[in-house]
Design an enzyme around this catalytic site. Structure first.
Site, PDB file in Angstrom:
ATOM      1  N   SER A 140       0.812  -1.220   0.000  1.00  0.00           N
ATOM      2  CA  SER A 140       0.000   0.000   0.000  1.00  0.00           C
ATOM      3  C   SER A 140       0.845   1.269   0.000  1.00  0.00           C
ATOM      4  CB  SER A 140      -0.882  -0.028   1.260  1.00  0.00           C
ATOM      5  OG  SER A 140      -1.216   1.275   1.663  1.00  0.00           O
ATOM      6  N   GLY A 141       0.472   2.191  -0.878  1.00  0.00           N
ATOM      7  CA  GLY A 141       1.162   3.481  -0.893  1.00  0.00           C
ATOM      8  C   GLY A 141       0.953   4.245   0.400  1.00  0.00           C
ATOM      9  N   LEU A 142      -0.268   4.166   0.919  1.00  0.00           N
ATOM     10  CA  LEU A 142      -0.558   4.847   2.182  1.00  0.00           C
ATOM     11  C   LEU A 142       0.324   4.281   3.300  1.00  0.00           C
ATOM     12  CD1 LEU A 142      -2.295   6.640   4.068  1.00  0.00           C
ATOM     13  CD2 LEU A 142      -3.898   4.721   4.236  1.00  0.00           C
ATOM     14  N   ASP A 150       0.974  10.473   2.025  1.00  0.00           N
ATOM     15  CA  ASP A 150       0.698   9.638   0.847  1.00  0.00           C
ATOM     16  C   ASP A 150       0.512  10.546  -0.361  1.00  0.00           C
ATOM     17  OD1 ASP A 150       0.029   7.549  -0.798  1.00  0.00           O
ATOM     18  OD2 ASP A 150      -1.991   7.261   0.021  1.00  0.00           O
ATOM     19  N   ASP A 168       0.931  -0.968  -4.999  1.00  0.00           N
ATOM     20  CA  ASP A 168       0.108   0.204  -5.236  1.00  0.00           C
ATOM     21  C   ASP A 168       1.038   1.224  -5.888  1.00  0.00           C
ATOM     22  OD1 ASP A 168      -1.268   2.553  -5.070  1.00  0.00           O
ATOM     23  OD2 ASP A 168      -1.450   2.569  -2.877  1.00  0.00           O
ATOM     24  N   ASP A 217       0.500   3.968  -7.304  1.00  0.00           N
ATOM     25  CA  ASP A 217      -0.051   5.326  -7.404  1.00  0.00           C
ATOM     26  C   ASP A 217      -0.440   5.614  -8.871  1.00  0.00           C
ATOM     27  OD1 ASP A 217       0.220   5.598  -4.718  1.00  0.00           O
ATOM     28  OD2 ASP A 217       2.101   6.722  -4.781  1.00  0.00           O
ATOM     29  N   GLU A 226      -3.400   4.209 -10.832  1.00  0.00           N
ATOM     30  CA  GLU A 226      -4.692   4.886 -10.733  1.00  0.00           C
ATOM     31  C   GLU A 226      -4.741   6.069 -11.677  1.00  0.00           C
ATOM     32  OE1 GLU A 226      -3.754   5.394  -6.516  1.00  0.00           O
ATOM     33  OE2 GLU A 226      -4.326   7.505  -6.695  1.00  0.00           O
ATOM     34  N   LYS A 241       0.101  12.430  -6.686  1.00  0.00           N
ATOM     35  CA  LYS A 241      -1.265  12.076  -6.301  1.00  0.00           C
ATOM     36  C   LYS A 241      -1.538  12.458  -4.845  1.00  0.00           C
ATOM     37  CE  LYS A 241      -2.120   8.961  -4.010  1.00  0.00           C
ATOM     38  NZ  LYS A 241      -2.322   7.552  -3.630  1.00  0.00           N
ATOM     39  N   ASN A 265      -3.989  10.927  -1.480  1.00  0.00           N
ATOM     40  CA  ASN A 265      -4.795   9.779  -1.070  1.00  0.00           C
ATOM     41  C   ASN A 265      -6.271  10.029  -1.372  1.00  0.00           C
ATOM     42  OD1 ASN A 265      -6.508   8.281   1.134  1.00  0.00           O
ATOM     43  ND2 ASN A 265      -4.589   7.157   0.888  1.00  0.00           N
ATOM     44  N   SER A 266      -6.944   8.991  -1.816  1.00  0.00           N
ATOM     45  CA  SER A 266      -8.332   9.120  -2.273  1.00  0.00           C
ATOM     46  C   SER A 266      -9.286   9.576  -1.174  1.00  0.00           C
ATOM     47  CB  SER A 266      -8.816   7.775  -2.816  1.00  0.00           C
ATOM     48  OG  SER A 266      -7.967   7.348  -3.838  1.00  0.00           O
ATOM     49  N   ARG A 314      -6.823   1.324 -11.772  1.00  0.00           N
ATOM     50  CA  ARG A 314      -7.718   1.755 -10.693  1.00  0.00           C
ATOM     51  C   ARG A 314      -8.497   2.980 -11.152  1.00  0.00           C
ATOM     52  NH1 ARG A 314      -5.449   3.100  -4.704  1.00  0.00           N
ATOM     53  NH2 ARG A 314      -6.640   5.012  -4.284  1.00  0.00           N
ATOM     54  N   HIS A 331     -12.694   1.951  -7.030  1.00  0.00           N
ATOM     55  CA  HIS A 331     -12.546   2.481  -5.682  1.00  0.00           C
ATOM     56  C   HIS A 331     -13.737   3.361  -5.327  1.00  0.00           C
ATOM     57  CE1 HIS A 331     -10.491   2.832  -2.062  1.00  0.00           C
ATOM     58  NE2 HIS A 331      -9.614   3.778  -2.310  1.00  0.00           N
TER      59      HIS A 331
HETATM   60  C1  SPV Z   1      -3.455   2.584  -0.385  1.00  0.00           C
HETATM   61  O1  SPV Z   1      -3.560   1.673   0.418  1.00  0.00           O
HETATM   62  O2  SPV Z   1      -2.456   3.301  -0.443  1.00  0.00           O
HETATM   63  C2  SPV Z   1      -4.536   2.850  -1.335  1.00  0.00           C
HETATM   64  C3  SPV Z   1      -5.873   2.514  -0.965  1.00  0.00           C
HETATM   65  O3  SPV Z   1      -4.268   3.392  -2.355  1.00  0.00           O
HETATM   66  S1  SPV Z   1      -6.582   3.931  -0.336  1.00  0.00           S
HETATM   67  O4  SPV Z   1      -5.812   4.393   0.748  1.00  0.00           O
HETATM   68  O5  SPV Z   1      -7.893   3.483   0.036  1.00  0.00           O
HETATM   69  O6  SPV Z   1      -6.647   4.908  -1.391  1.00  0.00           O
HETATM   70 MG    MG Z   2      -2.483   4.255  -2.425  1.00  0.00          MG
END
Ligand code: SPV
Ligand code: MG
Length: 537
Positions: free
Chosen positions: A43-45, A55, A82, A84, A111, A117, A119-120, A156, A187
């Site tokens: 996971s990027g986060l 992130d 991930d 990004d 994505e 980017k 975080n969503s 994504r 997502h």
């Molecule tokens: C991550 O885990 O970094 C994601 C998922 O991209 S989210 O945080 O839900 O965007």
């Molecule tokens: Mg991410």
């Protein structure tokens, strides 16, 4: 073992709903695998969080790459990165995929947003989506760059996050599918799954669909399974659980200024070693490192004159008194040599020039008149890092006593004579010991340790007399050096004997293993002893 890319494809295409767990470094990857997961979400986060940054592409893509290299090495299950937005345009994506394949990463998810980017879940509706054609060029370049046909590129769709709705999501899915995307990750930031369910209903099985139910976590997993989703990603639960655990520990340790109450609540150091694979390294060392012959040195303390011998010690120390055709010292060194000892250290003092056998290593205690055994020992132990037998220049013993000591694995072993009353009768100084058990025929095989040592033990508690040989392993030698150093700071050190060290070690709960003997040694103190010694040899 199957390729990780193939394993990931199997998850993607399986009829069941499969699961990826987030991991963010080597150890979390390993823990997730051990828990039973068949794949990982890098996971990027979580990776940015474990670096302590946002992130928002604050960690560079090569820093991410380095991190997932550790994850890949630490685990045997496929990893989906991930990725990004792909860290730039088509050109950055090509290079990313080349580098991921080199690190045995099975898949990447990119994505449809712009670099850098966000975080969503942070102001998702304000986020700008990538131009569809431009994003398709990232997918195409990525697919063209991959060498392994089974490497997967997941696209994504952030249309729901950015507030564009279902038709935009479907339009993008179709375009990405045409560009070569292997699966769609749809997502949503809603607390219920309506968006992803609506998408899946329209998209059907055109290509596998992956979901990230972080926000709609209360949706029963069976719903996702029934709707035919390919993979559900538990996207950040390892970093979040570790953050909570670390906060609790940090607060508790700070508040109590102690680690006592935390000790039982956290993983043991042994568990850390296990996860790191320490046992494998031990086996490899056995296989690859040249075997070191474990050698035992001998150390003979022979600095004193031996006044009781009268004129026999006018010109030489007691250890040089001839017995039969050789000096006492030569008889002792013969015992050691015949037992395989090649390095023998002798502490000389009185008339040191009288001891000059070229094959021995000498340590000179020039303060022999004002010091005692422990000072000589102190000077000598710095000369060796091997296992040692230590004994005295005036103690003869049967060679098999060394073998009895070797038979035990213990780090400290002494030989104790059960016939200690003889020495009382002879009225000489003796190193008495109290043991965990007296010698008896019925306790054969029970490990016995000394409890205390010294000349002043009361007779009821004496179990024997230490006959003057001690075996010290190289493992425990640093500790012995430390303890002797510590004792050497005391005012009475100059008068201390070896039994003072034994007593000190007993007090410090250092186990000293006992081998019982009945006679089979001789302390040569008097002219009468010299006669006995001639018979003993
Ligand atoms: C991550 O885990 O970094 C994601 C998922 O991209 S989210 O945080 O839900 O965007
Ligand atoms: Mg991410």
């Amino acid at each position: 073992m199957s390729k990780k890319t193939k394993l990931f494809r199997e998850l993607l295409l399986s009829k069941n709903l499969e699961f990826l767990l987030e991991a963010h470094n080597g150890i979390s990857a390993k823990i997730a695998e051990e828990a039973g997961f068949k794949g990982l979400w890098a996971s990027g986060l979580a990776i940015s969080a474990q670096y302590g940054v946002r992130d928002s592409n604050e960690a560079s893509w090569t820093q991410v790459l380095e991190n997932i290299e550790f994850m890949s090495d630490a685990s045997n299950i496929p990893i989906m990165l991930d990725g990004d937005t792909g860290y730039g345009n088509f050109n950055n994506v090509r290079r990313l995929i080349k580098k991921l394949e080199q690190r045995n990463i099975a898949a990447v998810c990119i994505e449809d947003k712009l670099y850098p980017k966000t975080n969503s879940f942070i102001d998702g509706d304000k986020q700008e989506l990538a131009d569809i054609d431009e994003f398709c060029s990232r997918i195409k370049a990525g697919k063209d760059a991959q060498i392994d046909d089974e490497f997967s590129i997941i696209t994504r769709i952030e249309a729901f996050i950015a507030g564009w709705g279902l038709s935009e999501a479907l339009k993008r899915a179709e375009a990405y599918h045409q560009a070569g995307s292997d699966a769609i990750l749809i997502h949503s930031a809603k607390s219920e799954p309506s968006e992803v369910l609506a998408f899946k209903k329209e998209w059907g099985d055109t290509s596998p669909v992956i979901v990230v139910p972080t926000k709609y976590y209360s949706t029963p997993t069976e719903v996702l399974e029934q709707e035919g989703f390919s993979i559900a990603i538990w996207a950040n639960h390892m970093i979040r659980s570790s953050i909570k655990a670390m906060q609790e520990s940090a607060e508790e340790i700070f508040a109590s200024s102690s680690i006592l109450s935390t000790e039982g609540e956290i993983a043991s150091v042994k568990e850390v070693f296990r996860l790191q694979g320490v046992s494998e390294l031990k086996e490899a060392e056995e296989n690859y490192l040249p075997k070191k012959e474990r050698t035992t040195d001998a150390l003979i303390l022979a600095a004193s004159r031996g006044e009781a011998m009268g004129s026999l010690t006018d010109e030489q120390p007691k250890t040089m008194i001839p017995l039969k055709n050789k000096s006492m010292l030569e008889h002792i060194t013969d015992i050691y040599r015949n037992h395989g000892v090649s390095k023998i250290h002798v502490v000389r003092g009185y008339k040191k020039e009288a001891i000059n056998f070229p094959e021995l290593n000498y340590i000179d205690n020039d303060d022999f008149e004002t010091t005692s055994e422990l000072s000589s020992f102190h000077m000598a132990i710095d000369q060796t890092d091997s296992d040692i037998y230590c004994s005295f220049g005036d103690v003869l013993f049967k060679p098999y006593l060394l073998q009895l000591m070797d038979d035990l694995e213990d780090d400290l072993v002494i030989v104790v004579d059960t016939q200690w009353q003889d020495s009382v009768n002879k009225d000489r100084a003796a190193d008495y010991v109290k043991c965990s058990e007296p010698h008896s025929r019925t306790n054969y095989g029970n490990p016995i340790f000394i409890k205390s040592a010294g000349e002043a033990l009361d007779q009821e508690s004496i179990h024997g007399e230490w006959m003057g040989v001690i075996k010290i392993s190289s493992k425990v030698m640093p500790l012995i050096k430390k303890e002797v150093n510590h004792l050497s700071k005391g005012e009475d050190f100059h008068s201390m004997k070896m039994h003072h060290l034994l007593e000190h070690l007993c007090k410090n709960k250092q186990p000293i293993r006992v081998v019982y003997t009945t006679g089979n040694w001789l302390d040569v103190d008097t002219l009468e002893d010299v006669i006995r010694a001639n018979n003993f040899i």
